[in-house]
Design an enzyme around this catalytic site. Structure first.
Site, PDB file in Angstrom:
ATOM      1  N   ASP A  26      54.637  26.932  87.299  1.00 57.12           N
ATOM      2  CA  ASP A  26      55.353  26.743  88.558  1.00 57.12           C
ATOM      3  C   ASP A  26      54.403  26.495  89.725  1.00 57.12           C
ATOM      4  O   ASP A  26      53.187  26.660  89.611  1.00 57.12           O
ATOM      5  CB  ASP A  26      56.195  27.985  88.873  1.00 57.12           C
ATOM      6  CG  ASP A  26      57.319  28.206  87.886  1.00 57.12           C
ATOM      7  OD1 ASP A  26      57.797  27.213  87.308  1.00 57.12           O
ATOM      8  OD2 ASP A  26      57.719  29.372  87.695  1.00 57.12           O
TER       9      ASP A  26
ATOM     10  N   TYR B 282      49.923  35.263  79.407  1.00 58.10           N
ATOM     11  CA  TYR B 282      49.859  35.219  80.865  1.00 58.10           C
ATOM     12  C   TYR B 282      49.257  36.523  81.382  1.00 58.10           C
ATOM     13  O   TYR B 282      49.397  37.577  80.753  1.00 58.10           O
ATOM     14  CB  TYR B 282      51.256  35.061  81.471  1.00 58.10           C
ATOM     15  CG  TYR B 282      51.793  33.650  81.453  1.00 58.10           C
ATOM     16  CD1 TYR B 282      51.597  32.794  82.536  1.00 58.10           C
ATOM     17  CD2 TYR B 282      52.513  33.173  80.365  1.00 58.10           C
ATOM     18  CE1 TYR B 282      52.097  31.501  82.523  1.00 58.10           C
ATOM     19  CE2 TYR B 282      53.008  31.875  80.342  1.00 58.10           C
ATOM     20  CZ  TYR B 282      52.800  31.051  81.428  1.00 58.10           C
ATOM     21  OH  TYR B 282      53.289  29.763  81.408  1.00 58.10           O
TER      22      TYR B 282
END
Length: 246
Positions: free
Chosen positions: A52, A111
């Site tokens: 994003d 992540y």
């Protein structure tokens, strides 16, 4: 025509995400422009996933086909000469089979989320971290993290714009680690929903800051109700660390 795999790193703070957008700077857009300068023809890249706006990557995986005769080391140098200024770096290049796809062949993704949990810091140390004023209890956070492990319906932590048919995802590991003035959250999963990691982090931190019970997090997860998720943590502290393949 040769298919090339590239490991890349980037600072996402200057970009409107990975995926190309006609009027906004993106990671994909910058890399494709750099490739066009070298190849003299448009090249489309494929990635392991789309980060994003504002999200960084330590090891994102992309592939592209190229038809010019050039040594990989020379191609890497040429790309980095163009890309380093916009905050993108090619770490490694290698040839792969034509059947390889960075997204569909990926087994797991890792992540990490960086939380700055100290008043003793330099201003620039908060640029890629989320500053939390209250001293956090890492044991409480890890108890919540354990709840994530396994196969779950993550509707609660999905974005309303996420078009995934299934909200079930498998989480292999999730844990918080203390690293000096930082607390690092690391999570490995088969794949993730749009904004899922940031929604999870924001909810866990909100529960910890408000001294709510650990069971509150499990109740929120099992509710499958987006309205019960708390604040979505900011993007500037999230990193795509690694993509795993067989």
């Amino acid at each position: 025509m040769k298919k090339i795999l590239a490991e890349i790193a980037y600072d996402g703070s200057m970009y409107h995400g990975f995926q190309i957008q006609p009027t906004k700077p993106t990671i994909q857009g910058e890399i494709e422009k750099a490739l066009m300068k070298i190849n003299k023809k448009k090249i489309k890249i494929h990635s392991s996933g789309r980060t994003d706006k504002g999200v960084h990557a330590k090891r994102q995986i992309i592939t592209f086909d190229i038809n010019i005769n050039i040594q990989l080391n020379n191609l890497k140098k040429a790309l980095n000469a163009i890309l380093l200024k916009p905050g993108i770096k090619i770490l490694k290049l290698k040839h792969v089979k034509n059947s390889f796809h960075p997204r569909f062949n990926a087994q797991k993704r890792k992540y990490s989320y960086c939380i700055l949990n100290s008043d003793n810091y330099y201003p620039w140390e908060s640029y890629q971290a989320y500053y939390v004023n209250k001293k956090l209890n890492i044991n409480n956070l890890n108890q919540m993290a354990k709840i994530l492990i396994g196969n779950h319906d993550f509707t609660t932590f999905s974005c309303i714009k996420d078009k995934s048919k299934s909200k079930f995802r498998h989480i292999h590991s999730a844990k918080f680690k203390k690293k000096g003035k930082y607390i690092i959250f690391e999570i490995i999963g088969s794949s993730f929903l749009w904004k899922m990691v940031r929604s999870i982090i924001g909810t866990m931190l909100d529960i910890e800051i408000k001294n709510e019970s650990i069971s509150t997090f499990e109740t929120i997860l099992k509710s499958k109700n987006r309205n019960l998720a708390r604040t979505t943590a900011p993007a500037n502290a999230l990193f795509l660390d690694k993509v795993y393949y067989e």
